[in-house]
Design a protein around this motif. Structure first.
Motif, mmCIF file in Angstrom:
data_model
loop_
_atom_site.group_PDB
_atom_site.id
_atom_site.type_symbol
_atom_site.label_atom_id
_atom_site.label_comp_id
_atom_site.label_asym_id
_atom_site.label_seq_id
_atom_site.Cartn_x
_atom_site.Cartn_y
_atom_site.Cartn_z
ATOM 1 N N ASN A 166 0.827 -1.206 0.000
ATOM 2 C CA ASN A 166 0.000 0.000 0.000
ATOM 3 C C ASN A 166 0.860 1.255 0.000
ATOM 4 O O ASN A 166 0.552 2.233 -0.692
ATOM 5 N N VAL A 167 1.911 1.234 0.770
ATOM 6 C CA VAL A 167 2.828 2.384 0.814
ATOM 7 C C VAL A 167 3.373 2.688 -0.577
ATOM 8 O O VAL A 167 3.526 3.855 -0.964
ATOM 9 N N ALA A 168 3.649 1.651 -1.343
ATOM 10 C CA ALA A 168 4.209 1.830 -2.684
ATOM 11 C C ALA A 168 3.264 2.593 -3.607
ATOM 12 O O ALA A 168 3.706 3.138 -4.630
ATOM 13 N N ARG A 169 1.972 2.648 -3.258
ATOM 14 C CA ARG A 169 0.996 3.333 -4.106
ATOM 15 C C ARG A 169 0.725 4.770 -3.666
ATOM 16 O O ARG A 169 -0.102 5.461 -4.266
ATOM 17 N N ASP A 170 1.437 5.236 -2.656
ATOM 18 C CA ASP A 170 1.249 6.618 -2.204
ATOM 19 C C ASP A 170 1.492 7.624 -3.325
ATOM 20 O O ASP A 170 0.862 8.677 -3.377
ATOM 21 N N TRP A 185 -6.913 0.383 2.363
ATOM 22 C CA TRP A 185 -5.794 1.252 1.997
ATOM 23 C C TRP A 185 -5.805 2.537 2.827
ATOM 24 O O TRP A 185 -4.786 2.920 3.413
ATOM 25 N N TYR A 186 -6.947 3.188 2.894
ATOM 26 C CA TYR A 186 -7.049 4.408 3.702
ATOM 27 C C TYR A 186 -7.271 4.100 5.177
ATOM 28 O O TYR A 186 -6.881 4.892 6.045
ATOM 29 N N THR A 187 -7.867 2.967 5.495
ATOM 30 C CA THR A 187 -8.087 2.595 6.896
ATOM 31 C C THR A 187 -6.763 2.519 7.635
ATOM 32 O O THR A 187 -6.667 2.891 8.815
ATOM 33 N N GLU A 188 -5.716 2.038 6.967
ATOM 34 C CA GLU A 188 -4.402 1.917 7.588
ATOM 35 C C GLU A 188 -3.848 3.275 8.025
ATOM 36 O O GLU A 188 -3.021 3.340 8.940
ATOM 37 N N ILE A 189 -4.292 4.334 7.390
ATOM 38 C CA ILE A 189 -3.849 5.685 7.734
ATOM 39 C C ILE A 189 -4.812 6.331 8.728
ATOM 40 O O ILE A 189 -4.399 6.943 9.720
ATOM 41 N N LEU A 190 -6.102 6.186 8.477
ATOM 42 C CA LEU A 190 -7.104 6.846 9.311
ATOM 43 C C LEU A 190 -7.155 6.280 10.728
ATOM 44 O O LEU A 190 -7.376 7.023 11.694
ATOM 45 N N ALA A 191 -6.967 4.966 10.879
ATOM 46 C CA ALA A 191 -7.075 4.350 12.208
ATOM 47 C C ALA A 191 -6.071 4.947 13.204
ATOM 48 O O ALA A 191 -6.473 5.392 14.290
ATOM 49 N N PRO A 192 -4.779 4.979 12.900
ATOM 50 C CA PRO A 192 -3.855 5.593 13.866
ATOM 51 C C PRO A 192 -4.029 7.099 13.997
ATOM 52 O O PRO A 192 -3.808 7.660 15.075
ATOM 53 N N TYR A 193 -4.439 7.757 12.913
ATOM 54 C CA TYR A 193 -4.607 9.209 12.963
ATOM 55 C C TYR A 193 -5.740 9.615 13.906
ATOM 56 O O TYR A 193 -5.657 10.643 14.586
ATOM 57 N N LEU A 194 -6.799 8.815 13.962
ATOM 58 C CA LEU A 194 -7.976 9.153 14.769
ATOM 59 C C LEU A 194 -7.992 8.450 16.122
ATOM 60 O O LEU A 194 -8.920 8.656 16.915
ATOM 61 N N ALA A 195 -6.991 7.636 16.411
ATOM 62 C CA ALA A 195 -7.036 6.762 17.583
ATOM 63 C C ALA A 195 -7.100 7.511 18.908
ATOM 64 O O ALA A 195 -7.757 7.056 19.845
#
Length: 273
Positions: free
Chosen positions: A44-48, A77-87
């Motif tokens: 997923n990171v590779a697709r940033d 893909w976005y859940t991996e970013i949103l989960a820690p950001y909103l935790a």
């Protein structure tokens, strides 16, 4: 007697400091830290470079204190970013139809409680079953490359277009003043509208019409996910391009060089009452 008193005072101060430290709220992560989280999948990171997550979420105005609903998270893909950001102080809800097989992120939620333990679950659209997001509870609703699925009747046996109903349900779940953020494959306005039912591409005008009919106000458009190399006329629609590459090895290098599709990035607001 002074030395024992001094030692006791120092010990008391150290204990008080430790207690204050342990009770202090965790610092909210920056968006950059969430994008760089070590829990993200390397593929997923590779697709940033195609998806520009930090810029996209900044355009939608996502804050770490928001209650965010991610519609149809797919592989997360976005859940991996949103989960820690909103935790720390926000809330993330992932919403998908019951039993949708492609929502592999849902299977991961229970396996990694440290990362996803606070993520709530709901169903969408409720016309397909299940329990939806409560009305008037979301600050932001985000969906990435899904409006075309609703337009194509995906998940319905009769393949009827249910995009209008989907937008009405999203409108209901947002608070007044809440934001709907949409990213999807973009069909040129000059193209035949009927291609929206088969190609995976959507016209901006179609998405705007659907949102505005549901009550939303158009709040802006970003070109952050545009791709001028995409000519929108591929033999297998958008799935000809990465990451699907449905033609296999046929002209693979050509399609990899083009990259992922040309995409609209649109922001809508539910008017405040």
């Amino acid at each position: 007697m002074r030395r024992p008193l001094i030692a006791l005072s120092l010990a008391t101060m150290l204990l008080a400091g430790a207690a204050a430290w342990s009770s202090a709220p965790r610092a909210e992560p920056t968006m950059a830290a969430a994008v760089a989280a070590p829990t993200r999948t390397p593929a997923n990171v590779a697709r940033d470079r195609y998806r520009h997550p930090a810029e996209t979420l900044a355009f939608f105005g996502v804050k770490p204190t928001d209650s965010v609903v991610e519609i149809w998270p797919g592989g997360g893909w976005y859940t991996e970013i949103l989960a820690p950001y909103l935790a720390a102080r926000g809330k993330l809800t992932v919403a998908a139809p019951p039993g949708r097989p492609t929502d592999s992120i849902v299977a991961r939620l229970d396996k990694d409680a440290a990362t996803y333990g606070k993520v709530a679950r709901a169903n969408f659209p409720t016309a397909l079953g299940g329990t939806g997001v409560a009305p008037g509870t979301a600050d932001k609703v985000l969906t990435f490359r899904n409006v075309h699925n609703w337009r194509m009747g995906y998940m319905r046996e009769d393949k009827l277009d249910y995009s209008a109903a989907a937008f009405r349900e999203i409108y209901a779940m947002l608070k007044p003043g809440g934001v709907l953020g949409i990213e999807d494959h973009r069909l040129p306005e000059s193209a035949e509208t009927g291609r929206e039912r088969s190609s995976g591409y959507m016209k901006v005008s179609t998405v705007r019409a659907l949102a505005e009919a549901a009550g939303f106000r158009f709040a802006g458009e970003s070109e952050v996910n545009a791709n001028p190399l995409d000519t929108h006329d591929w033999p297998n629609g958008v799935w000809t391009l990465p990451p699907s590459l449905q033609l296999g090895d046929k002209d693979r290098e050509k399609y990899v060089a083009i990259g992922e599709s040309d995409r609209m990035t649109l922001k809508f607001v539910k008017p405040a009452k």
